[in-house]
Design an enzyme around this catalytic site. Sequence first.
Site, mmCIF file in Angstrom:
data_model
loop_
_atom_site.group_PDB
_atom_site.id
_atom_site.type_symbol
_atom_site.label_atom_id
_atom_site.label_comp_id
_atom_site.label_asym_id
_atom_site.label_seq_id
_atom_site.Cartn_x
_atom_site.Cartn_y
_atom_site.Cartn_z
ATOM 1 N N SER A 121 -3.524 -1.502 2.713
ATOM 2 C CA SER A 121 -4.716 -0.496 2.247
ATOM 3 C C SER A 121 -4.844 0.678 3.247
ATOM 4 C CB SER A 121 -5.965 -1.453 2.511
ATOM 5 O OG SER A 121 -5.860 -1.957 3.949
ATOM 6 N N HIS A 142 -2.237 -0.575 -4.274
ATOM 7 C CA HIS A 142 -3.431 -0.893 -3.538
ATOM 8 C C HIS A 142 -4.406 -1.213 -4.513
ATOM 9 C CE1 HIS A 142 -7.051 -0.001 -0.756
ATOM 10 N NE2 HIS A 142 -6.756 -1.391 -0.521
ATOM 11 N N GLU A 154 -5.187 1.894 -6.641
ATOM 12 C CA GLU A 154 -4.339 2.983 -6.118
ATOM 13 C C GLU A 154 -2.886 2.979 -6.098
ATOM 14 O OE1 GLU A 154 -6.814 5.291 -2.522
ATOM 15 O OE2 GLU A 154 -6.297 3.333 -1.862
ATOM 16 N N ASN A 192 -10.027 4.041 1.402
ATOM 17 C CA ASN A 192 -10.292 3.708 2.814
ATOM 18 C C ASN A 192 -10.556 4.682 4.014
ATOM 19 O OD1 ASN A 192 -10.802 0.923 2.335
ATOM 20 N ND2 ASN A 192 -8.588 0.396 2.430
#
Length: 293
Positions: A121, A142, A154, A192
């Site tokens: 992540s 991800h 992702e 993130n």
Amino acid sequence: MTSSINSVAVIGAGQMGVGIAQAVALGGYRVSLYDVDADRLPVAMGVIGASLARQVERDAITQAQADAALAAVSGVSSLAEAGKADLVIEAAVEDEAIKKAVFADLVPHLGPDTLLASNTSSISITRLASSTDRPDRFIGLHFMKPAPVMKLVEIIRGIATSAATYDAAVAFAESLGKTTTNAEDFPAFIVNRILVPMINEAIYTLYEGVGNVASIDKALRLGANHPMGPLELADFMGLDVVLAIMNVLYEGLADSKYRPCPLLVKYVEAGWLGRKSGRGFYDYSGETPVPTR
């Protein structure tokens, strides 16, 4: 299913690995699930079965789909068995040294055409890929947590990732019913990079006494229309994961705005990691979670 990928191995039977295995099995693939702690595998199968049952109850899938998905997942006891898959997804803990050690042990067992993906992540895909024998066949996939429910994956290319690998990764994610977004290989990517500093700021807001746990979470749920408050979300993600991502941002971008809140550090040092440890910003020992501050 994508034509070149029929079987998938997931390395790591933690919360993310189990969720990814379930999502992939529902997509119609055979899934091998490996964990360095073999005792986790029967538990993981139980978690997948219970999660599929909940999806049936919500009419998200049929009983037949649940049965087929559960039958498609099998625990394997060695990386040699996992390495036989067409695609291997690493879902170990968010620690670069551990991930690189997994790849070092895994690579000798891979076929020449096997694709490698990491569910990291936050960690550089380019760096992880360079520790393998196939940086051109390495990519970041991800999945969001919980992987069976969240729609987004992702896709992160390392500097050496080939166009064919990227195309295969996108087709694979879409075959699971997911929507993809492309992120460049910078610390924490898109989701993130934005989300975790917001959580860190919420922890600073608590640390500085601007609000308590309940008021901060209520403010963001009702004031920003977030489905979960930021502290509730931190507990759901795991405070150790939040801290690991903040450290990657702080070290990778050398900007003081990414400094982890001391209160976050203290909670992790205490072993208060959120839901998975039974205590974080909330205490989960009773019927309903109770704020700890």
